[in-house]
Design an enzyme around this catalytic site. Structure first.
Site, PDB file in Angstrom:
ATOM      1  N   ASP A   1      -7.965  -5.370  -0.094  1.00 15.54           N
ATOM      2  CA  ASP A   1      -8.529  -6.343  -1.153  1.00 15.54           C
ATOM      3  C   ASP A   1      -8.148  -7.815  -0.793  1.00 15.54           C
ATOM      4  O   ASP A   1      -8.495  -8.524  -1.836  1.00 15.54           O
ATOM      5  CB  ASP A   1      -7.871  -5.785  -2.430  1.00 15.54           C
ATOM      6  CG  ASP A   1      -8.570  -4.735  -2.979  1.00 15.54           C
ATOM      7  OD1 ASP A   1      -7.526  -3.557  -3.223  1.00 15.54           O
ATOM      8  OD2 ASP A   1      -9.674  -4.483  -3.308  1.00 15.54           O
TER       9      ASP A   1
ATOM     10  N   HIS B   1       0.963  -1.085  -0.184  1.00 17.99           N
ATOM     11  CA  HIS B   1       0.107  -0.114   0.062  1.00 17.99           C
ATOM     12  C   HIS B   1       0.717   1.192   0.178  1.00 17.99           C
ATOM     13  O   HIS B   1       2.163   1.207   0.777  1.00 17.99           O
ATOM     14  CB  HIS B   1      -0.853   0.044   1.121  1.00 17.99           C
ATOM     15  CG  HIS B   1      -2.048   0.847   0.982  1.00 17.99           C
ATOM     16  ND1 HIS B   1      -2.191   2.135   1.317  1.00 17.99           N
ATOM     17  CD2 HIS B   1      -3.556   0.685   0.718  1.00 17.99           C
ATOM     18  CE1 HIS B   1      -3.097   2.882   1.198  1.00 17.99           C
ATOM     19  NE2 HIS B   1      -3.933   1.852   0.837  1.00 17.99           N
TER      20      HIS B   1
END
Ligand code: SDX
Length: 378
Positions: A315, A261
């Site tokens: 996700d 991320h």
């Protein structure tokens, strides 16, 4: 005027001032209007969280009831949009179908009264209400079936699952899906939200803003990762194959979908909540092979990449929950979009309040004073 140094992907460049949400990537904190995501996930619901994000405060009872009523009333889509969707190819990706139909809303509601709070509220209600209907409709229509009309007696999440699966969901499934929507609703200036803001800054209509954001979310490095994670877990096939698979993929310098991320350098707080939801669902039905593979893969990635701040993101576990709720994997990203419409609209409204068109500069790396060469001399 001094030009800021070029930063690929605008990493660590503040493109806005915003009070909508806050992320602390080191502590793994996400807050909507200052309220921790864990508290919202356990005590709130998606429409209340959407109201909080868009209007800045938790609604009073009568405000929430009016908001929910208006959204129930606007769930249906024009038959012309349904007729348009009938022409979409069966093999088309649902995110392309959603981007097209979201933009088409602008054909029916194109009046641009961006300084009129009533117009703003109408656009917010219509988009939150109609996006789920369009996602569910395409799922049925691509197989040649008529779409299911929304049911006004069902709540927001239950109605979506009803339109999608043609049967009323059990209350736990609807409740878990609603938590998933709250978790995916907002996340500061991510790529699709930034797209929404840039589009909003030209003062175009909100339907074009949302269509722009949907197109951005579709990419596998962003919202499209959830669908890729399930494909990856299926490709791994067994817990025993996790580490050989990971080794091979890293050797080939391929990214592991659902990990890493730009902001979080610890496990995404949303991934923790989604993992618990997955555990809840699978405990009920005696476990799940792909969940076991996912847990093993998360452990293996943490051993290999944790020291570089690469951990599971939102996700990684979401797809396992959606599969269990009967959602096809190519609809995972449209479901992400259903939730993120709330955040996109919050930033659209915030952008309009202090608008200045986005127009960054560049570091020119080309040449100057080049002569034109006629084609016969090239
Ligand atoms: C979302 O921004 C948001 O808030 C997004 C989101 C939201 O709510 O809106 O949180 C939703 O988009 C989550 C992310 C979903 N995407 C994926 O899971 C795809 C896999 N992840 C990567 O593509 C990546 O981690 C990104 C895109 C998420 C972040 O990319 P960055 O910050 O640009 O990092 P990078 O690609 O420059 O990577 C830095 C290094 C690289 O190594 P080097 O080239 O320096 O040697 O870390 C490596 C990368 O190769 N790396 C990974 C990795 N992610 C980063 N290596 C293996 N697997 C990965 N997943």
């Amino acid at each position: 005027m001094t030009v800021c140094e070029y930063k690929p992907g605008l990493e660590n460049i503040a493109a806005a001032q915003s009070s909508i949400s806050h992320v602390d990537g080191k502590q793994g904190i996400l807050e909507y209007r200052g309220i921790g995501i864990e508290e919202l996930a356990s005590k709130s619901n998606f429409l209340e969280a959407a109201y909080l994000l868009i209007w800045g405060e938790l609604p009073r009872q009568e405000e929430l009831e009016a908001f929910e009523h208006d959204i129930r009333f606007h769930r249906r889509i024009k038959y012309r949009i349904r007729d348009m969707m009938k022409c979409f190819p069966e093999t088309g990706h649902p995110m392309d179908a959603l981007q097209t139909s979201a933009a088409a809303l602008g054909l029916f509601y194109s009046r641009r009264a961006l300084d009129n709070p009533q117009y703003i509220r109408e656009a917010v209600v219509r988009l939150l209400a109609k996006i789920p209907t369009m996602v569910a409709a395409f799922k049925l229509m691509r197989k040649g079936h008529d779409p299911i009309q929304p049911r006004d007696d069902l709540g927001y999440s239950a109605n979506f699952l009803y339109m999608l699966n043609e049967r009323e969901p059990d209350p736990l499934a609807a409740q878990i899906f609603d938590v998933c929507l709250t978790l995916h609703a907002e996340h500061t200036i991510n790529a699709s939200t930034f797209s929404a803001m840039v589009t909003a800054s030209t003062l175009t209509d909100p339907y074009a803003v949302i269509a722009s954001a949907v197109g951005t979310l579709a990419g596998p490095l962003h919202g499209g990762a959830n669908e890729e994670v399930i494909a990856m877990l299926k490709e791994i096939g067994s817990v025993e194959n996790v580490r050989p698979y990971l080794e091979d993929r890293l050797q080939r310098k391929e990214k592991i979908m659902g990990f890493g991320h730009r902001v979080y350098k610890v496990k995404d707080p949303r991934a923790k909540i989604l993992q618990n939801l997955a555990e809840q669902l699978f405990e009920q039905s005696g476990g799940n092979k792909y969940y076991e593979i996912a847990v093993e893969l998360e452990q293996a990635v943490e051993e290999k990449l944790g020291h570089r701040g690469i951990y599971a993101n939102v996700d990684f576990y979401s797809g396992l929950v959606y599969l269990k709720l009967g959602i096809p994997s190519d609809l995972f990203t449209p479901v992400f979009a259903i939730a993120r419409v709330a955040g996109w609209l919050a930033h659209w409204k915030e952008q309009l309040a202090v608008n200045r068109i986005f127009r960054p500069t560049q570091e020119y790396t080309g040449t100057h004073n080049v002569s034109y060469i006629p084609i016969e001399e090239r």
